[in-house]
Design an enzyme around this catalytic site. Structure first.
Site, PDB file in Angstrom:
ATOM      1  N   TYR A  55       0.838  -1.203   0.000  1.00  0.00           N
ATOM      2  CA  TYR A  55       0.000   0.000   0.000  1.00  0.00           C
ATOM      3  C   TYR A  55       0.873   1.252   0.000  1.00  0.00           C
ATOM      4  O   TYR A  55       1.937   1.253   0.588  1.00  0.00           O
ATOM      5  CB  TYR A  55      -0.905   0.026   1.240  1.00  0.00           C
ATOM      6  N   GLU A  57      -0.645   5.060  -0.474  1.00  0.00           N
ATOM      7  CA  GLU A  57      -1.408   6.252  -0.898  1.00  0.00           C
ATOM      8  C   GLU A  57      -0.509   7.475  -0.901  1.00  0.00           C
ATOM      9  O   GLU A  57       0.290   7.673   0.016  1.00  0.00           O
ATOM     10  CB  GLU A  57      -2.588   6.480   0.049  1.00  0.00           C
ATOM     11  N   ASP A 201      -6.556  12.216 -26.094  1.00  0.00           N
ATOM     12  CA  ASP A 201      -6.691  10.875 -25.520  1.00  0.00           C
ATOM     13  C   ASP A 201      -6.131   9.902 -26.560  1.00  0.00           C
ATOM     14  O   ASP A 201      -6.826   9.497 -27.485  1.00  0.00           O
ATOM     15  CB  ASP A 201      -8.176  10.607 -25.229  1.00  0.00           C
ATOM     16  N   THR A 227      -4.187   4.775 -22.426  1.00  0.00           N
ATOM     17  CA  THR A 227      -4.137   3.458 -21.805  1.00  0.00           C
ATOM     18  C   THR A 227      -2.812   2.822 -22.201  1.00  0.00           C
ATOM     19  O   THR A 227      -2.258   3.100 -23.262  1.00  0.00           O
ATOM     20  CB  THR A 227      -5.281   2.562 -22.302  1.00  0.00           C
ATOM     21  N   LYS A 230      -3.080  -1.083 -24.999  1.00  0.00           N
ATOM     22  CA  LYS A 230      -3.500  -1.236 -26.392  1.00  0.00           C
ATOM     23  C   LYS A 230      -2.240  -1.338 -27.266  1.00  0.00           C
ATOM     24  O   LYS A 230      -1.483  -2.277 -27.096  1.00  0.00           O
ATOM     25  CB  LYS A 230      -4.459  -0.113 -26.759  1.00  0.00           C
ATOM     26  N   ARG A 236      -3.028  -3.389 -18.092  1.00  0.00           N
ATOM     27  CA  ARG A 236      -4.262  -2.586 -18.158  1.00  0.00           C
ATOM     28  C   ARG A 236      -4.145  -1.439 -17.165  1.00  0.00           C
ATOM     29  O   ARG A 236      -4.284  -1.626 -15.952  1.00  0.00           O
ATOM     30  CB  ARG A 236      -5.480  -3.443 -17.811  1.00  0.00           C
TER      31      ARG A 236
HETATM   32  C1  LIG Z   1      -9.826   2.355 -24.457  1.00  0.00           C
HETATM   33  C2  LIG Z   1     -10.098   3.809 -24.388  1.00  0.00           C
HETATM   34  C3  LIG Z   1     -10.447   4.441 -23.193  1.00  0.00           C
HETATM   35  C4  LIG Z   1     -10.816   3.690 -21.940  1.00  0.00           C
HETATM   36  O1  LIG Z   1      -9.905   2.844 -21.437  1.00  0.00           O
HETATM   37  P1  LIG Z   1     -10.338   1.731 -20.369  1.00  0.00           P
HETATM   38  O2  LIG Z   1      -9.022   1.213 -19.941  1.00  0.00           O
HETATM   39  O3  LIG Z   1     -11.196   0.759 -21.094  1.00  0.00           O
HETATM   40  O4  LIG Z   1     -11.066   2.423 -19.265  1.00  0.00           O
HETATM   41  C5  LIG Z   1     -10.585   5.814 -23.195  1.00  0.00           C
HETATM   42  N1  LIG Z   1     -10.421   6.526 -24.315  1.00  0.00           N
HETATM   43  C6  LIG Z   1     -10.107   5.952 -25.492  1.00  0.00           C
HETATM   44  C7  LIG Z   1      -9.926   6.813 -26.696  1.00  0.00           C
HETATM   45  C8  LIG Z   1      -9.947   4.580 -25.571  1.00  0.00           C
HETATM   46  O5  LIG Z   1      -9.652   4.024 -26.743  1.00  0.00           O
END
Ligand SMILES: *Cc1c(COP(=O)(O)O)cnc(C)c1O
Length: 435
Positions: A55, A57, A201, A227, A230, A236
């Site tokens: 832990y 925080e 994003d 993220t 991907k 994750r």
């Molecule tokens: C996959 C994705 C997210 C969300 O990610 P999670 O890990 O599923 O919460 C947000 N924005 C975009 C553009 C994504 O492709």
């Protein structure tokens, strides 16, 4: 350090069997879901490490728990790697995934019920967290969506005119289903002109950006979320980058204590591993091969008469309008292809027929991050297009009666599935690129 499935099998045979089944399923399938990948054995080892027991925080040097000798060093190291790889001066590596990362950014800069977001509409390729009415982002803030033009691409002049009218607090770019290059410079300039925070994003394309296969949001965008699971091929989780110290401080507070408790240090360790991998020449090669493969797959599908949205792709994914191509609904196409060992997902597409609804879409979405990780090359893409074409040719196109099979020839379907599985099983489980 490597997960020991033998002991897991003794202690929990049920879960061990499910893990084994999933591993086998992944290796015999052609996995084309563009948001998925195969994390390296090193990333997976870090995920299963002793850091999961800890832990802490707070942030490095400012924790609410004792015993921070190594997790402070870990988090600082991972922050440094994120900054170095993407060229931004500030990074937060604690967000648990992409959706919470975006929520952290919005909540850092807007009070609930007090702010405007301008972002891509969901059915044109935006994400739920870009203001969908079913997401709190669309309930707590006023959403002004933009979309693609009649050629299925973004029109930056139209987006600028809309932004000048709306004057959003946050202007979002970065998508889940957009196959073309994002003009971060133009988005950053528009946001500056209208006094908005610019948010990129890059969840889908982070690996391409890291590998130099897509232009970087630096120095154009104020804040970047992505993220790590991907195209970046990590655990994750998510990372938030920012350009200004004041933004970085607000974001850190929004993540903790605003939205989260203790950081997931094992995940942060795995982010560190994937960032180190992504900084190698082998990963640059991987990122470029992902794009080459997506282009080759798009070209092979076009050659077979499929309607590929915007005519092709600049990145790792592509969209096919299967209603225009084969008079099939997207969902039936996706379900059918899963039955023959090809995994992709149904998706709405811009400029679709009147019939399209989010749960009844006209398109399918596919991408090449996973197959490229397994070592497939441009020479393999025509084969995948052929499998898709043959699979869909076996599916009835009209309205089906209650309980009626979608298949014209179940034997041909089973033969195809055997062929697809033999093909997919011939590739490595995970392959580091070698020049
Ligand atoms: C996959 C994705 C997210 C969300 O990610 P999670 O890990 O599923 O919460 C947000 N924005 C975009 C553009 C994504 O492709």
């Amino acid at each position: 350090m490597t997960p020991t499935y033998e002991s897991l099998g003794e202690i929990d045979p049920r879960v061990a069997a499910l893990i084994e089944s999933e591993e086998a399923r992944q290796l015999r399938s052609i996995r084309l879901i563009p948001s998925e990948n195969h994390a390296s054995p090193a990333v997976r080892a870090a995920l299963g490490s002793a850091f999961t027991n800890k832990y802490g925080e707070g942030y490095p040097g400012r924790r609410y728990y004792q015993g921070q000798e190594f997790d402070d060093a870990l988090e600082s190291e991972v922050i440094a790697r994120a900054k170095a790889l993407f060229g931004y001066p500030y990074a937060n590596v604690q967000a648990l995934s992409g959706a919470p990362a975006n929520l952290a950014v919005y909540s850092a800069f807007m009070k609930p019920y007090g702010g405007r977001i301008m972002a891509m509409r969901l059915d044109h390729g935006g994400h739920l967290t870009h203001g969908s009415p079913v997401s709190v982002t669309g309930q707590w803030w006023e959403i002004h969506p933009y979309g693609c033009n009649e050629h299925d691409v973004l029109d930056m002049d139209a987006i600028r005119r809309q932004a000048l009218e709306i004057r959003p607090d946050v202007l979002v770019c970065g998508y889940t289903a957009y196959p073309r290059t994002i003009d971060f410079e133009a988005f950053g300039a528009i946001a500056k002109e209208v006094g908005a925070l610019s948010l990129a994003d890059i969840s889908h394309i982070a690996g391409l950006v890291a590998g130099g296969a897509h232009p970087s949001p630096w120095p154009h965008m104020d804040v970047v979320t992505f993220t790590t699971h991907k195209t970046l091929r990590g655990p994750r989780a998510a990372v938030i980058l920012s350009r200004e110290q004041a933004h970085a401080e607000a974001i850190d507070k929004a993540v903790f204590p605003g939205l989260q408790g203790g950081p997931h240090f094992a995940t942060i360790a795995a982010i560190g591993v994937c960032l180190a991998e992504a900084a190698t020449p082998a990963f640059r090669l991987y990122a470029h091969r992902v794009v080459d493969n997506a282009r080759a797959l798009a070209a092979a599908l076009v050659e077979r008469g499929f309607h590929v949205l915007s005519g092709g792709t600049d990145n790792h994914l592509l969209l096919v309008d299967v209603r225009k191509s084969r008079k099939l609904p997207g969902k039936r196409a996706a379900v059918a292809l899963e039955r023959v060992g090809i995994e992709l997902n149904f998706n709405t597409v811009p400029n679709a027929s009147e019939l399209q609804k989010p749960l009844f879409p006209d398109g399918i979405r596919m991408g090449t991050p996973s197959v490229t990780t397994r070592g497939m090359t441009v020479a393999d893409m025509p084969r995948i297009a052929e499998f898709i074409d043959r699979g869909l040719a076996l599916v009835k196109s009209g309205r089906l009666a209650e309980g009626e099979s979608m298949w014209t020839d179940p034997d041909a379907r089973d033969t195809l599935r055997t062929e697809v599985e033999a093909f997919a099983s011939g590739f490595a489980a995970f392959q580091y690129e070698a020049g």
